[in-house]
Each structure stands twice: as C-alpha cells, then as structure tokens.
Design a protein around this motif. Sequence first.
Motif, PDB file in Angstrom:
ATOM      1  N   LEU A  29     -11.285 -12.263  -4.410  1.00 53.40           N
ATOM      2  CA  LEU A  29     -10.740 -13.453  -3.740  1.00 53.40           C
ATOM      3  C   LEU A  29      -9.348 -13.193  -3.180  1.00 53.40           C
ATOM      4  CD1 LEU A  29     -11.893 -16.188  -6.285  1.00 53.40           C
ATOM      5  CD2 LEU A  29     -12.871 -15.720  -4.037  1.00 53.40           C
ATOM      6  N   LEU A  30      -8.536 -12.445  -3.924  1.00 52.40           N
ATOM      7  CA  LEU A  30      -7.177 -12.168  -3.453  1.00 52.40           C
ATOM      8  C   LEU A  30      -7.160 -11.175  -2.296  1.00 52.40           C
ATOM      9  CD1 LEU A  30      -5.208 -11.981  -6.824  1.00 52.40           C
ATOM     10  CD2 LEU A  30      -4.921 -13.666  -5.014  1.00 52.40           C
ATOM     11  N   LEU A  31      -8.220 -10.399  -2.149  1.00 49.30           N
ATOM     12  CA  LEU A  31      -8.256  -9.438  -1.045  1.00 49.30           C
ATOM     13  C   LEU A  31      -8.218 -10.140   0.309  1.00 49.30           C
ATOM     14  CD1 LEU A  31     -10.742  -6.678  -2.251  1.00 49.30           C
ATOM     15  CD2 LEU A  31      -8.267  -6.514  -1.946  1.00 49.30           C
ATOM     16  N   MET A  32      -8.655 -11.418   0.340  1.00 49.05           N
ATOM     17  CA  MET A  32      -8.570 -12.175   1.591  1.00 49.05           C
ATOM     18  C   MET A  32      -7.118 -12.264   2.048  1.00 49.05           C
ATOM     19  SD  MET A  32      -9.998 -14.007   4.018  1.00 49.05           S
ATOM     20  CE  MET A  32     -11.597 -14.609   3.469  1.00 49.05           C
ATOM     21  N   ALA A  33      -6.200 -12.528   1.109  1.00 54.61           N
ATOM     22  CA  ALA A  33      -4.774 -12.599   1.453  1.00 54.61           C
ATOM     23  C   ALA A  33      -4.263 -11.244   1.916  1.00 54.61           C
ATOM     24  CB  ALA A  33      -3.971 -13.091   0.248  1.00 54.61           C
ATOM     25  N   VAL A  34      -4.733 -10.170   1.281  1.00 55.68           N
ATOM     26  CA  VAL A  34      -4.301  -8.828   1.674  1.00 55.68           C
ATOM     27  C   VAL A  34      -4.811  -8.493   3.074  1.00 55.68           C
ATOM     28  CG1 VAL A  34      -4.420  -6.374   1.092  1.00 55.68           C
ATOM     29  CG2 VAL A  34      -4.187  -8.066  -0.729  1.00 55.68           C
ATOM     30  N   VAL A  35      -6.059  -8.864   3.362  1.00 54.63           N
ATOM     31  CA  VAL A  35      -6.618  -8.611   4.694  1.00 54.63           C
ATOM     32  C   VAL A  35      -5.817  -9.344   5.759  1.00 54.63           C
ATOM     33  CG1 VAL A  35      -8.629  -9.036   6.173  1.00 54.63           C
ATOM     34  CG2 VAL A  35      -8.942  -8.089   3.887  1.00 54.63           C
TER      35      VAL A  35
END
Length: 861
Positions: A738-744
Amino acid sequence: MWLVAKRSLIAHLPRYGLAIAGVALALSFVCATNVIAATVDHSTELTFGESHERIDLVVQGRFGSSSSLQGALGQQRSTVDASLVDDLEGVAGVRAVEGVVQEPVTILRSDGSSVGSSAFPPTFAMSWPTVDELNGWSLVAGSPPRDTADVVLDSRTAERAGATVGDGIVIVGADGVSHDFEVVGIAAFGESGSFSAAYVALVAPTAAQELFLRPGEFSWIAVVAEPGTDRGDVRESVAEAAKSRGKVIAGEAFAWRARSTVGEYLDLLRRFLLSFAYLALLVGVYTAFNTFSILYTQRRREIALLRAIGATRRQVLGFVLIEATAIGLIAAGLGVGGGMIVASAARSELVSRGYIAPGVDLQVTASTLIAVVLLGAMVTVLAAVGPARRASRTAPIESLRESANVTVTDAKARVAFGVAAAAWSAYQVTMALQATGDESLSRAIGGLASALIAMALLAPLYWRVAAAAVGGMLARGGGEAGRLAVANSVRNPVRTGRVGASLIVGVALVSMFSVMISSIAGATRTRVAGTLPAGLVVTSTAGSQGAVPDDVEHELTNLSGVASVDGFRFTGGELNNVAIRGVGLDLTALVDLLALRVVDGSLDDLDADAVVVEADAAAQHGWHVGSEVRGEFIQSGYVNMEIGAIVDGTAPFGSATGTAIPNVFMAKPTFDAQVQPSAQADSIVFVRIATSASTAEEHEAVDDVVGEYPLLRVDTLDGFAQHQAEAADAFLDVVTTLLLMAVVIALLGVANTLVLALHERISEIGMLRAVGMQRREVAAMILYEAVTIGAVGAGIGAVAGIGFGWVLTTVTAGATPMSVVIPWTRLALIVVGAIAGSSIVSAIPALRASRLNVLLAVAAD
C-alpha cells in the motif's frame, strides 16, 4: 482572466502531465476504496436482511459477546437447551418455533485445502430448517439432508469446493474432528443466494447437534409470531417461558446487530485503506506543489507581461487558481475513471471470495463521485496557492530578471516553520517515551508526523550537503557527465529538496513499518522459542476455528519415544472487569513445561474454581492468593473464582507488546465449564521427546499420527515460532504494498522535476553539445542526476524510518522488553528499488535531452 487561464492551460497542459498523473493515481485509490466499501456494505445489508427477515424473535444464550465479529455471527454466546423449543411452542401468539445449530467449521476441498478462511467470510455448519415459515433456502439441485452423512451446500460454497450432487466432502468441526459427508443438494438463500455472506453446509438437525454442537442444545432458537398479534405481548410471553434459560431479542435487532458489527469490521478495513490513499494523495499534492513552483518561476516573464499591461495581483492570483482548479478537475476525472476500473476488478475478486454477493453490482453514488471531484480540485488549488501568491506579489520589473525562484522571506518562513516542527517533534517523542498506554502512542504518532513535516520543510538546508556526498561517488565513476550531474543536483536545493522530500516521506514510512513489524515478529519468535524446551508442536491450519482432537493427543501419548504431551486451549473473558486470556491446561505444565515459577500459593490440590494468575497482572490489579474474584465467560456467565496461586515468568502465549492481555490459567475441567462446546478442545499441543529417543524418528512417528487429520500440522519449535510470526510478516507485506503507491507517486515527481528543469536548461545542454559532449553523455548526465536524487531521498528516508521504527517499537512494547529488529535485506531492497525507479523514470527526460538540436538549443532563450 477566464480567457487567459484557458489559453495558458492549453499551452502548458503537457508540462502538468506527470503532476496530474500523481494526483489522479491517489484519487483513483480513494475512489475505488469508497466504491468497494459501499458495494460490500450494500451486499452485507442485503444478505443479513434476507437471512433473518422471516424471524420475529430470537432466543439466544444468556451470556457471551455480540460486539465482536465472531460474536455477531453467533459464535461467541452460550448455547440454548433444546427443551425450550417444546415449551415455546405452547406460548400464546407463537406460530412457529425452531432450534438452529449454527457453528463454525472448516469445509475441505478434495485436495485438502479449506474453502473459506478463518476470518471473514465465516464458514458455518447449520441445521436444515424443517419449519416452512423459517426456511428461506431453495434447492438448486438435489434434495434436503435426511441421514447423518447428508449435506446440502450453498451454491457459492459448492462452486468454491468444486463439488456437485453425489460428491463426497469432508467437514472439520471446531473440535478438530473430521466428518465425511455426501453432497445430496445445492441450495441458495433468498434473492442474493447468500446466508449472512457465509459459506454454509446444511445438515440434518440431529446430526448438526451431535457432530458440531452437543446433543440436546441449540445455538439459538427462531420464533415466528402469529399474524396480527402484538409483537410486544408475544415477546413478553416468550421471555416469561424462557426465564433464566435464554435471552429474547427481536429478529430485527438480531439481524441489525450482526449486520452492524460486520459493517464496523468492514468500515475499519475501509479506513485502513483510505489512510494509505490519503497518504499517497499527500505525496501527489506535494508533487503538484513542486510543479506549480517550478512552472510559475519559469513563466515569470509571461506573468510580468500581464502585470505590465494592467493585470492586478488579484487577477494574476485568480487566473492561476482557475488554472489549478481545471488541472484538479482533470486529475479528478482521471482518478474517477481509474478508480472505477480498479473497483470493477476488485469486485470480481471479492465476489469470488464471498465478500460481495454475486447479484450485487458496484454501488456508485453521486456523493462519492462529487466528493472525489471536489477533493481533486481542492487539493490541487491548495498546492497552487503558495506559488500563485508568490507569482502575484512579484513586481513586473523584477519578473523580467533572472533571479532566484525563492525569496528570502519565503526561505526564512520555511526554515522557521521547519525548526518549530522539529522542536515539537522532539518534545512529543520525548514525552511519548516517558508516558504509558494510549497517551504514549498518540504522542509518538504526533511527534513522528511533525518530524516528517520538518524534514520536508528543511530539505533545502541538508540536501546540498547530502547530494554532494552521494553524488561524489557518481562523479568519480561517471566522468564529466557525473560531475555535471552532481552540480545540477545541488544547484537548486529548494527544487530538488522538494521532490526528494516526497521520496523521503514514502521510503521513511515503508522503513518505519518494516522495523516495527519485524521487531514484533522477532519478539514473537524469541518468546516462543525461548520459553519452551525442545520438542514438536501440533496445531491446526484452520486458525482460530481449528483444534487438535482428543484422539490425536491420546495416540501421541502412547508413542514410545514421547516423554509428555501437553495441550492448551484458550478463550476470552474477564476477571473483575479486566480483560483476560483464559488458558486451559494441566496445571503441572506451568512448572514442568513452561518453566514458570510459583511465587505465592501452591499448584497442589487447588479447588475446582481456583485460577492461577501472572505476577505482573496480580501486582497491577491487587490480586492475592485467596482473593475472591468474579469471572465472566461465554458459557457460564458470571462465576465466583478464587486466586489459587501466582506465577512469574514468560508464557509463550499472547501479544509481544506491553498491551498484552494477561493470561489466567485454569485446569481443563474448570476451563470447560466456562466456555461453549466449540471451545472445549486444545488449540496447541506440545510433544516433548524423551532424551533417550531419536528426535528424527519420533518426528516421523508424530507425522504418521497427525497425517490422518488433514488440517493438522507438525512443526519443530523453530517452525512453530515462525508460523506464529507469519501474521506480522503478512501484514508487513500488505502495508509495504500500500505504501508503494506513495513511493511511485514520488518517483513521478522525480521525473516531473527533471522534465521541467530540462526546459530551462536547453541552452546549457546545447552549449555542452557544441563543445563536444556526446548524446550518450547528455543522457548519462540526466540519469546520474536522477540516481543522485533517488539515492539521497531513499537513503535519508531509510535512516529516518529506522529511527521512527525504533520509537514506535519502544512505545508499543511498553514495560515488556523488545529488541528492535532492523530488516536490513528488506531496507536494502527498498533503497535499491527507489534508486532503480529514479533511473527508470529519468529515461524520457534523458532521451529528450540527448535528442535536442544543437543549434536550436544554443539559440534558445
């Protein structure tokens, strides 16, 4: 201004592309989450309403919980005596009465895997209704169950099990015992086809009692009133007949309680997902803010010309905000479209898993769409306000100069706010480490949020130093392209610091959760492996609905190389209004197996109502040997108990944090008197191998015994500890995803900054090409610059995340010692992934830079 804003938007729209994409991605997450939540809620309301619409009154057990998910579904209440059914049939105003068995089970496919999960949707064995007024089932194929070995599956269960009429199927009860059935029918319930969103196996009433509950008892009793009678009068009459044997509630209340509790459970999941969606949106807004800041700096002459021909500051601010609103609406439109695509795909998966009834379509409400659109416009306007104000305040003559893009006043304000946020963060974290309970956690979260704000605001101050240090390594290996890349990355620390800050936030949060959850998982492994002697552990793969049958324990006890077999069973309850974990066991195992020390009292000749408590809990709640306490449990309700002994040490049960519920130990006969039949079985069985026996041979012998039971598993102590920690590891994987969305989105910001910066460096690149720099060297320069941003952002984020993780781990551990575990491999992969992502998103600007026409670039203004 409308015309100016329109022409400006059309002219510059391509340069807003990546910023729009970042905001749209986050909004699609928000939109999909709300649409799916509404769809699941509608499905739950429909199925629960249909499941109980025929019932006027319900007589259920007097004790137990209805506030939990399991309790709302009837799995955590005391049973009702079957004799009450006959008594209720003679009550005036009652038309029909039927006892219902509804107990948790596990349904197995032919390959031995379970049809459902141990959480939600639940899996029930139910008694087939014999009273027409209470039977909402319709047979799709086959016939009702008549013999003990007959079963009717609901259509969704049959589909997931791959079973048809005439097939054999295995159902495992809550006691761990397997039962063979023949599928004699397939049925659907009501219009939705689903009973309470559950997987259901319907068997003959007598068989349901004997196999899954207890002869002569029901889970609850359904009552239908005569048409035209006063429901209140009938309820009073039924309550008088039931007296102390059951609790009477309205059928609507019974259905509402179950539906609302399940709804609360699903709403918690929705809020959990939305928190990550809003975090991604925050990063997207920060990217948009950086985009507006860069573009309005580059458009200084355009704005100066507007001011020179008479535009006021208010008009300049107005056209900028109009432009930002339009960009927000475009992002919102794309977000809604993307959200609907995601929601449609998610619906298909959730239908297959049973969370949504097959006949329920996506619930797309106007309020959801309007909220997403307004949210997109609002956050984009907020991102543009700061740059717009700076643009409107600039005098025409100043805007014609090539001056810095941030005023001294702006820099001072940013630093002041950043220092204040850092100071507040330090204060909150310090107080959190000294406080206890909820206050400690809330202060820690507030302090860490302030730290992230401070890091973002102060990024220009430390970015130049950090980028020069990291870029120095690239410069040594990258030649002239590497040296120029380093110079570019530190030339404008405000710009690169802003884009790097969004990457710092994303990586810091991923790293923080990685450290905290890895520490909890590590503490779980240490607690289990460090408190039990070497041996084997037998458990069920069905989770909270699984148990080890008594027959298995008896067979294991008879193995020649086995020194002892100890089973443990668990339940929730209260002792003097303190939430506890009741543990049923042979009390001699407290010392012989768990190595706990008796610090007061004795384990010998304890009374039947005596319990053993942990020393920490005894000191905290003022319990002493001989103290009279009042227990509250599911089957027995309120019962007076006595503290028989106090033990000290660490038991391998429960949470690894300081909020752990205390264990209260009881002899198994005492334990069984307090719990419903489905809980009267061991969840964990520990097999200690005799010192003279071969561990490998005995492991094989235990496997042979357990192999006849499809849901049981044999582990070494290390393997059991690993399985205990798997839930934390699985949760970490979900959170990371879920946090990878922010990283992307942060990586899109890196690409956006490079693209926008390229526009103002065209002349510079043209000069470099004119003096001999090759195309590949220009591309390498852009690549090295992106790698520098990625490495600095990910590196600082990882370091900050480790610190944040240490704080949260320390706070959640409380008084319970917990070592901080740093998952170096996972963190390394996160940093490498961020750097690789930065290099990938730099491909387009690098390609564009390398293909610039030299003469046109040199002549560019």
